[in-house]
Write a protein that holds these residues in place. Structure first.
Motif, mmCIF file in Angstrom:
data_model
loop_
_atom_site.group_PDB
_atom_site.id
_atom_site.type_symbol
_atom_site.label_atom_id
_atom_site.label_comp_id
_atom_site.label_asym_id
_atom_site.label_seq_id
_atom_site.Cartn_x
_atom_site.Cartn_y
_atom_site.Cartn_z
ATOM 1 N N ALA A 181 -68.937 -55.616 -9.736
ATOM 2 C CA ALA A 181 -68.848 -57.025 -10.648
ATOM 3 C C ALA A 181 -69.464 -57.104 -11.901
ATOM 4 O O ALA A 181 -69.959 -57.507 -12.588
ATOM 5 C CB ALA A 181 -69.901 -58.232 -9.028
ATOM 6 N N ALA A 182 -70.636 -56.474 -11.172
ATOM 7 C CA ALA A 182 -72.428 -56.252 -12.480
ATOM 8 C C ALA A 182 -71.158 -55.963 -13.675
ATOM 9 O O ALA A 182 -71.558 -56.965 -15.257
ATOM 10 C CB ALA A 182 -73.018 -56.106 -12.241
ATOM 11 N N LEU A 183 -70.539 -55.066 -14.029
ATOM 12 C CA LEU A 183 -70.507 -54.844 -15.195
ATOM 13 C C LEU A 183 -68.804 -55.577 -16.150
ATOM 14 O O LEU A 183 -68.783 -55.993 -17.271
ATOM 15 C CB LEU A 183 -69.259 -53.537 -14.971
ATOM 16 C CG LEU A 183 -69.948 -52.133 -15.163
ATOM 17 C CD1 LEU A 183 -69.515 -51.299 -14.184
ATOM 18 C CD2 LEU A 183 -70.477 -51.760 -15.907
ATOM 19 N N SER A 184 -68.327 -56.324 -14.785
ATOM 20 C CA SER A 184 -66.716 -57.519 -15.153
ATOM 21 C C SER A 184 -67.059 -58.180 -15.914
ATOM 22 O O SER A 184 -67.397 -59.293 -16.783
ATOM 23 C CB SER A 184 -66.281 -57.993 -13.541
ATOM 24 O OG SER A 184 -65.137 -56.511 -13.313
ATOM 25 N N ALA A 185 -68.577 -58.590 -15.418
ATOM 26 C CA ALA A 185 -69.270 -59.951 -15.840
ATOM 27 C C ALA A 185 -70.000 -60.016 -16.966
ATOM 28 O O ALA A 185 -69.682 -60.453 -18.138
ATOM 29 C CB ALA A 185 -70.649 -60.119 -14.872
ATOM 30 N N TYR A 186 -70.631 -58.684 -17.389
ATOM 31 C CA TYR A 186 -71.301 -58.430 -18.707
ATOM 32 C C TYR A 186 -70.123 -58.039 -19.706
ATOM 33 O O TYR A 186 -70.481 -58.955 -20.324
ATOM 34 C CB TYR A 186 -71.424 -56.858 -18.518
ATOM 35 C CG TYR A 186 -72.419 -56.503 -19.470
ATOM 36 C CD1 TYR A 186 -73.647 -56.811 -20.413
ATOM 37 C CD2 TYR A 186 -71.578 -54.918 -20.410
ATOM 38 C CE1 TYR A 186 -73.695 -56.216 -21.692
ATOM 39 C CE2 TYR A 186 -72.307 -54.484 -21.175
ATOM 40 C CZ TYR A 186 -73.233 -55.139 -22.317
ATOM 41 O OH TYR A 186 -73.127 -55.089 -23.684
ATOM 42 N N LEU A 187 -68.836 -57.590 -19.345
ATOM 43 C CA LEU A 187 -67.588 -57.500 -20.321
ATOM 44 C C LEU A 187 -67.036 -58.270 -20.681
ATOM 45 O O LEU A 187 -67.360 -58.908 -22.043
ATOM 46 C CB LEU A 187 -66.960 -56.220 -20.109
ATOM 47 C CG LEU A 187 -67.312 -55.019 -20.275
ATOM 48 C CD1 LEU A 187 -66.474 -53.826 -19.514
ATOM 49 C CD2 LEU A 187 -67.723 -54.251 -21.063
ATOM 50 N N MET A 188 -67.406 -59.371 -20.226
ATOM 51 C CA MET A 188 -66.523 -60.842 -19.801
ATOM 52 C C MET A 188 -67.550 -61.335 -20.546
ATOM 53 O O MET A 188 -67.120 -62.090 -21.706
ATOM 54 C CB MET A 188 -65.995 -61.332 -18.873
ATOM 55 C CG MET A 188 -65.186 -61.621 -18.099
ATOM 56 S SD MET A 188 -63.237 -61.317 -19.203
ATOM 57 C CE MET A 188 -63.430 -62.883 -20.062
ATOM 58 N N ASP A 190 -74.676 -48.908 0.436
ATOM 59 C CA ASP A 190 -73.631 -49.130 0.596
ATOM 60 C C ASP A 190 -72.696 -49.615 -0.055
ATOM 61 O O ASP A 190 -71.791 -49.751 -0.642
ATOM 62 C CB ASP A 190 -73.304 -49.742 2.146
ATOM 63 C CG ASP A 190 -73.518 -48.454 3.462
ATOM 64 O OD1 ASP A 190 -73.857 -47.456 3.243
ATOM 65 O OD2 ASP A 190 -73.706 -48.733 4.645
ATOM 66 N N GLY A 191 -73.185 -50.960 -0.473
ATOM 67 C CA GLY A 191 -73.132 -52.274 -2.195
ATOM 68 C C GLY A 191 -72.886 -51.723 -3.038
ATOM 69 O O GLY A 191 -72.724 -52.731 -3.614
ATOM 70 N N ARG A 192 -73.641 -50.612 -3.513
ATOM 71 C CA ARG A 192 -73.739 -50.129 -4.457
ATOM 72 C C ARG A 192 -71.790 -50.235 -5.444
ATOM 73 O O ARG A 192 -72.870 -50.704 -6.666
ATOM 74 C CB ARG A 192 -74.120 -48.783 -4.628
ATOM 75 C CG ARG A 192 -74.636 -48.447 -6.031
ATOM 76 C CD ARG A 192 -75.183 -47.032 -6.291
ATOM 77 N NE ARG A 192 -74.180 -45.827 -5.559
ATOM 78 C CZ ARG A 192 -74.865 -44.723 -5.890
ATOM 79 N NH1 ARG A 192 -76.388 -44.370 -5.862
ATOM 80 N NH2 ARG A 192 -73.890 -44.167 -5.318
ATOM 81 N N LYS A 193 -71.137 -50.019 -5.585
ATOM 82 C CA LYS A 193 -70.078 -49.372 -5.960
ATOM 83 C C LYS A 193 -69.931 -51.409 -6.408
ATOM 84 O O LYS A 193 -69.194 -51.585 -7.041
ATOM 85 C CB LYS A 193 -69.064 -49.338 -5.181
ATOM 86 C CG LYS A 193 -67.952 -49.381 -5.573
ATOM 87 C CD LYS A 193 -67.563 -48.221 -7.298
ATOM 88 C CE LYS A 193 -65.719 -48.263 -7.297
ATOM 89 N NZ LYS A 193 -65.222 -47.307 -6.495
ATOM 90 N N GLN A 194 -69.752 -51.724 -5.098
ATOM 91 C CA GLN A 194 -69.377 -53.717 -4.627
ATOM 92 C C GLN A 194 -69.912 -54.110 -6.388
ATOM 93 O O GLN A 194 -69.174 -54.718 -7.097
ATOM 94 C CB GLN A 194 -68.730 -54.013 -4.246
ATOM 95 C CG GLN A 194 -68.273 -54.034 -2.773
ATOM 96 C CD GLN A 194 -66.991 -53.940 -4.399
ATOM 97 O OE1 GLN A 194 -66.245 -54.798 -4.734
ATOM 98 N NE2 GLN A 194 -65.748 -52.637 -4.189
ATOM 99 N N ALA A 195 -71.056 -53.950 -6.670
ATOM 100 C CA ALA A 195 -72.535 -54.725 -7.261
ATOM 101 C C ALA A 195 -71.997 -53.976 -8.537
ATOM 102 O O ALA A 195 -72.358 -54.702 -9.406
ATOM 103 C CB ALA A 195 -74.309 -54.137 -6.571
ATOM 104 N N LEU A 196 -72.054 -52.982 -8.737
ATOM 105 C CA LEU A 196 -71.194 -52.197 -10.276
ATOM 106 C C LEU A 196 -70.299 -52.981 -10.862
ATOM 107 O O LEU A 196 -70.301 -53.012 -11.854
ATOM 108 C CB LEU A 196 -71.412 -50.844 -10.258
ATOM 109 C CG LEU A 196 -72.611 -49.841 -10.133
ATOM 110 C CD1 LEU A 196 -71.955 -47.781 -9.594
ATOM 111 C CD2 LEU A 196 -73.288 -50.027 -11.587
#
Length: 312
Positions: free
Chosen positions: A266-273, A258-264
């Motif tokens: 967070a990870a996308l934001s951190a990666y692109l930053m 159920d936390g897949r969307k939030q994990a995505l």
């Protein structure tokens, strides 16, 4: 409006904020064409640009859509009414949705709601089928002596094609060659990343489409989001790497339940930053998210759809 060489200009599409989406204006002699047309709210900017350049509405010969996502194409019906001699040039998978946009309207309204639809896109009007030209892979359009070639470029959407302009030795890429917003440019170097928005993201097809564009050794890419970019080989390598990174992030989040969307997210934001900082940008996280926020949300949604499709 930004004027480039080879009779190409970028007109701001007035989508949510300045610098988010562009409409490209091409001239060939006394005639003009648009590549993508934005939304129903974009037409005043287009008319103002034509007036500034002394181009009469009856000299606008083609409205060319890279694909039929609403930020690129929802203004097509309004544009065709404004330009009486224009023909709409569209991928064959997208043509029916321009002739009868009811499914597009219903689907987007279910997601956004009626008021948000009106605010973002304005009226979405049908296009007369008799004024529609459907392309195919390798289709060549003679635009008053200016050669435009269309190739099929799935990966972002199955109804996507890109347009090679022989005069500029450049591609009009829609969303196939990713997003490169002006705010993230450093010392003339664009920062690029893919758009994996729902519902037809296909990383294998996207990689193949990008590599096909690069094989022509273009001088420039003209992105709907946003405008002309150069240094194409470097951008191409970065884009391919970031497509792979998006896939890896999605696979890592696949087991989050159920936390897949939030994990995505967070990870996308951190990666692109991290990538943006390595690019040398001084933007803070808040400033970058003000530019990317919607795209990261859509990328996460598209990656979820892709993960679910991998299970079937």
């Amino acid at each position: 409006m930004i004027d480039y060489e080879h009779d190409i200009s970028a007109i701001d599409a007035a989508l949510l904020r300045h610098g988010m989406a562009s409409i490209h204006l091409l001239r060939a002699g006394d005639e003009a064409a648009l590549v993508d047309c934005g939304t129903g709210h974009s037409l005043p900017n287009v008319l103002a640009a034509l007036a500034h350049k002394g181009i009469a509405a009856d000299k606008l010969r083609y409205v060319i859509l890279t694909h039929v996502h609403l930020d690129h194409a929802s203004g097509a019906g309004a544009a065709m009414r404004a330009f009486p001699n224009a023909q709409l040039v569209v991928h064959p998978r997208g043509a029916r949705h321009m002739i009868d946009p009811s499914k597009l309207i219903t689907g987007a309204t279910d997601v956004y709601g009626a008021q948000a639809m009106a605010d973002m896109y304005g009226d979405i009007l049908p296009v007369d089928a008799a004024r529609v030209i459907e392309t195919h892979d390798g289709y060549v359009l003679d635009f008053n002596g200016r050669t435009l070639e269309f190739i099929d470029t799935p990966g972002h959407a199955k109804h996507h094609h890109c347009i090679w302009d022989a005069r500029s030795q450049g591609w009009f890429t829609g969303d196939t060659f990713g997003l490169a917003y002006p705010e993230c440019t450093v010392d003339g170097r664009a920062f690029i990343f893919p758009t994996t928005s729902p519902v037809q993201f296909d990383p294998v097809a996207m990689r193949a489409s990008v590599e096909r564009l690069l094989s022509r050794q273009p001088e420039a890419m003209f992105l709907t989001h946003y405008g002309k970019v150069t240094g194409v080989p470097t951008l191409g390598r970065a884009l391919l790497s970031r497509i792979d990174a998006h896939v890896a992030i999605a696979r890592a989040a696949a087991s989050a339940g159920d936390g897949r969307k939030q994990a995505l997210l967070a990870a996308l934001s951190a990666y692109l930053m991290d990538e943006l900082r390595a690019h040398g940008s001084p933007l803070t996280r808040d400033e970058a998210m003000a530019v990317w926020g919607l795209d990261i949300e859509l990328n996460a949604q598209g990656l979820e759809v892709w993960l679910d499709s991998e299970k079937t």
